[in-house]
Design a protein around this motif. Structure first.
Motif, PDB file in Angstrom:
ATOM      1  N   MET A 190      15.383  20.021  24.267  1.00 32.41           N
ATOM      2  CA  MET A 190      16.319  21.115  24.162  1.00 32.41           C
ATOM      3  C   MET A 190      17.720  20.539  24.361  1.00 32.41           C
ATOM      4  O   MET A 190      17.931  19.688  25.204  1.00 32.41           O
ATOM      5  N   GLU A 191      18.669  21.077  23.585  1.00 28.21           N
ATOM      6  CA  GLU A 191      20.057  20.671  23.734  1.00 28.21           C
ATOM      7  C   GLU A 191      20.590  21.066  25.092  1.00 28.21           C
ATOM      8  O   GLU A 191      20.214  22.101  25.632  1.00 28.21           O
ATOM      9  N   GLU A 192      21.450  20.208  25.621  1.00 26.48           N
ATOM     10  CA  GLU A 192      22.168  20.594  26.835  1.00 26.48           C
ATOM     11  C   GLU A 192      23.374  21.406  26.439  1.00 26.48           C
ATOM     12  O   GLU A 192      23.960  21.128  25.389  1.00 26.48           O
ATOM     13  N   PRO A 193      23.808  22.390  27.189  1.00 22.53           N
ATOM     14  CA  PRO A 193      23.201  22.852  28.427  1.00 22.53           C
ATOM     15  C   PRO A 193      21.907  23.613  28.156  1.00 22.53           C
ATOM     16  O   PRO A 193      21.782  24.291  27.132  1.00 22.53           O
TER      17      PRO A 193
ATOM     18  N   TYR B  80      19.974  15.776  24.478  1.00 19.63           N
ATOM     19  CA  TYR B  80      18.741  16.559  24.548  1.00 19.63           C
ATOM     20  C   TYR B  80      17.991  16.192  25.821  1.00 19.63           C
ATOM     21  O   TYR B  80      18.022  15.052  26.259  1.00 19.63           O
ATOM     22  N   ILE B  81      17.314  17.170  26.386  1.00 20.58           N
ATOM     23  CA  ILE B  81      16.465  16.971  27.555  1.00 20.58           C
ATOM     24  C   ILE B  81      15.029  17.239  27.123  1.00 20.58           C
ATOM     25  O   ILE B  81      14.737  18.259  26.497  1.00 20.58           O
ATOM     26  N   ASN B  82      14.126  16.320  27.469  1.00 21.51           N
ATOM     27  CA  ASN B  82      12.719  16.475  27.133  1.00 21.51           C
ATOM     28  C   ASN B  82      12.093  17.460  28.117  1.00 21.51           C
ATOM     29  O   ASN B  82      11.986  17.179  29.307  1.00 21.51           O
ATOM     30  N   LEU B  83      11.703  18.627  27.614  1.00 21.45           N
ATOM     31  CA  LEU B  83      11.152  19.655  28.493  1.00 21.45           C
ATOM     32  C   LEU B  83       9.716  19.385  28.882  1.00 21.45           C
ATOM     33  O   LEU B  83       9.305  19.670  30.001  1.00 21.45           O
TER      34      LEU B  83
ATOM     35  N   LYS C 150      11.541   7.114  18.370  1.00 21.58           N
ATOM     36  CA  LYS C 150      12.994   7.291  18.379  1.00 21.58           C
ATOM     37  C   LYS C 150      13.518   7.512  19.800  1.00 21.58           C
ATOM     38  O   LYS C 150      14.549   6.984  20.174  1.00 21.58           O
ATOM     39  N   THR C 151      12.782   8.295  20.603  1.00 18.49           N
ATOM     40  CA  THR C 151      13.229   8.610  21.964  1.00 18.49           C
ATOM     41  C   THR C 151      12.781   7.574  22.983  1.00 18.49           C
ATOM     42  O   THR C 151      13.317   7.531  24.082  1.00 18.49           O
ATOM     43  N   GLU C 152      11.765   6.794  22.622  1.00 18.78           N
ATOM     44  CA  GLU C 152      11.153   5.811  23.520  1.00 18.78           C
ATOM     45  C   GLU C 152      10.687   6.461  24.824  1.00 18.78           C
ATOM     46  O   GLU C 152      10.683   5.851  25.877  1.00 18.78           O
ATOM     47  N   GLY C 153      10.325   7.745  24.744  1.00 19.83           N
ATOM     48  CA  GLY C 153       9.788   8.450  25.900  1.00 19.83           C
ATOM     49  C   GLY C 153      10.821   8.839  26.940  1.00 19.83           C
ATOM     50  O   GLY C 153      10.459   9.261  28.028  1.00 19.83           O
ATOM     51  N   ALA C 154      12.096   8.710  26.617  1.00 17.30           N
ATOM     52  CA  ALA C 154      13.155   9.007  27.585  1.00 17.30           C
ATOM     53  C   ALA C 154      13.218  10.501  27.905  1.00 17.30           C
ATOM     54  O   ALA C 154      12.959  11.346  27.048  1.00 17.30           O
ATOM     55  N   TYR C 155      13.589  10.805  29.139  1.00 22.05           N
ATOM     56  CA  TYR C 155      13.780  12.194  29.568  1.00 22.05           C
ATOM     57  C   TYR C 155      15.033  12.772  28.916  1.00 22.05           C
ATOM     58  O   TYR C 155      15.055  13.921  28.490  1.00 22.05           O
ATOM     59  N   GLU C 156      16.090  11.972  28.857  1.00 17.42           N
ATOM     60  CA  GLU C 156      17.325  12.360  28.197  1.00 17.42           C
ATOM     61  C   GLU C 156      17.489  11.519  26.943  1.00 17.42           C
ATOM     62  O   GLU C 156      17.221  10.322  26.953  1.00 17.42           O
ATOM     63  N   PHE C 157      17.959  12.154  25.880  1.00 21.12           N
ATOM     64  CA  PHE C 157      18.061  11.484  24.597  1.00 21.12           C
ATOM     65  C   PHE C 157      19.291  11.991  23.865  1.00 21.12           C
ATOM     66  O   PHE C 157      19.551  13.199  23.865  1.00 21.12           O
ATOM     67  N   PHE C 158      20.067  11.082  23.284  1.00 22.47           N
ATOM     68  CA  PHE C 158      21.227  11.457  22.489  1.00 22.47           C
ATOM     69  C   PHE C 158      20.915  11.284  21.017  1.00 22.47           C
ATOM     70  O   PHE C 158      20.355  10.257  20.610  1.00 22.47           O
ATOM     71  N   ASN C 159      21.278  12.281  20.231  1.00 20.79           N
ATOM     72  CA  ASN C 159      21.136  12.216  18.778  1.00 20.79           C
ATOM     73  C   ASN C 159      22.384  12.854  18.170  1.00 20.79           C
ATOM     74  O   ASN C 159      22.686  14.014  18.460  1.00 20.79           O
ATOM     75  N   ASN C 160      23.107  12.091  17.370  1.00 24.30           N
ATOM     76  CA  ASN C 160      24.361  12.572  16.773  1.00 24.30           C
ATOM     77  C   ASN C 160      25.313  13.133  17.828  1.00 24.30           C
ATOM     78  O   ASN C 160      25.890  14.202  17.673  1.00 24.30           O
ATOM     79  N   ASN C 161      25.445  12.400  18.936  1.00 23.19           N
ATOM     80  CA  ASN C 161      26.328  12.763  20.051  1.00 23.19           C
ATOM     81  C   ASN C 161      25.953  14.080  20.731  1.00 23.19           C
ATOM     82  O   ASN C 161      26.776  14.691  21.399  1.00 23.19           O
ATOM     83  N   ILE C 162      24.725  14.526  20.563  1.00 24.98           N
ATOM     84  CA  ILE C 162      24.218  15.716  21.247  1.00 24.98           C
ATOM     85  C   ILE C 162      23.164  15.254  22.241  1.00 24.98           C
ATOM     86  O   ILE C 162      22.262  14.497  21.892  1.00 24.98           O
TER      87      ILE C 162
ATOM     88  N   ASN D  81      19.147  25.447  21.452  1.00 23.81           N
ATOM     89  CA  ASN D  81      18.561  24.789  20.281  1.00 23.81           C
ATOM     90  C   ASN D  81      17.519  23.755  20.705  1.00 23.81           C
ATOM     91  O   ASN D  81      17.706  23.039  21.683  1.00 23.81           O
ATOM     92  N   LEU D  82      16.455  23.709  19.935  1.00 21.55           N
ATOM     93  CA  LEU D  82      15.405  22.724  20.161  1.00 21.55           C
ATOM     94  C   LEU D  82      15.510  21.619  19.120  1.00 21.55           C
ATOM     95  O   LEU D  82      15.914  21.856  17.986  1.00 21.55           O
ATOM     96  N   GLY D  83      15.116  20.449  19.521  1.00 22.09           N
ATOM     97  CA  GLY D  83      15.008  19.327  18.593  1.00 22.09           C
ATOM     98  C   GLY D  83      13.676  18.662  18.810  1.00 22.09           C
ATOM     99  O   GLY D  83      13.162  18.621  19.933  1.00 22.09           O
ATOM    100  N   PHE D  84      13.087  18.166  17.752  1.00 20.57           N
ATOM    101  CA  PHE D  84      11.813  17.459  17.843  1.00 20.57           C
ATOM    102  C   PHE D  84      12.020  16.060  17.282  1.00 20.57           C
ATOM    103  O   PHE D  84      12.483  15.914  16.149  1.00 20.57           O
ATOM    104  N   PHE D  85      11.701  15.060  18.102  1.00 20.64           N
ATOM    105  CA  PHE D  85      11.939  13.669  17.730  1.00 20.64           C
ATOM    106  C   PHE D  85      10.676  12.851  17.965  1.00 20.64           C
ATOM    107  O   PHE D  85       9.933  13.101  18.909  1.00 20.64           O
ATOM    108  N   GLU D  86      10.481  11.866  17.133  1.00 25.53           N
ATOM    109  CA  GLU D  86       9.342  10.968  17.273  1.00 25.53           C
ATOM    110  C   GLU D  86       9.506  10.138  18.542  1.00 25.53           C
ATOM    111  O   GLU D  86      10.616   9.775  18.925  1.00 25.53           O
ATOM    112  N   ILE D  87       8.390   9.840  19.185  1.00 25.07           N
ATOM    113  CA  ILE D  87       8.403   9.040  20.408  1.00 25.07           C
ATOM    114  C   ILE D  87       9.034   7.672  20.153  1.00 25.07           C
ATOM    115  O   ILE D  87       9.699   7.112  21.025  1.00 25.07           O
TER     116      ILE D  87
END
Length: 73
Positions: free
Chosen positions: A1-4, A32-35, A18-30, A10-16
């Motif tokens: 989910m986008e912060e805040p 995201y928090i992995n819920l 791409k995120t490498e399993g991170a709790y926090e992830f940036f995509n296009n300067n946004i 807004n929700l985003g779905f990313f392949e593992i």
């Protein structure tokens, strides 16, 4: 989910990969928090269709999952 984080956020779905399993992830300067873990999410969706939960509205299921992710996970 986008912060805040917000129930209507807004929700985003990313392949593992791409995120490498991170709790926090940036995509296009946004940020995201992995819920939840993806497999937990799939199980929750499946459980939402059982006899006990099928009477719940989509909104109520969303609220329950959101509250779990924010407070209990």
């Amino acid at each position: 989910m986008e912060e805040p984080l917000d129930l209507n956020g807004n929700l985003g779905f990313f392949e593992i990969e791409k995120t490498e399993g991170a709790y926090e992830f940036f995509n296009n300067n946004i940020k995201y928090i992995n819920l939840f873990d993806f497999y937990y999410f799939l199980d929750a969706i499946e459980d939402s269709n059982n006899d006990v939960n099928k009477e719940l509205s989509d909104r109520k299921i969303t609220e329950i999952l959101y509250e779990y992710a924010i407070n209990d996970a």
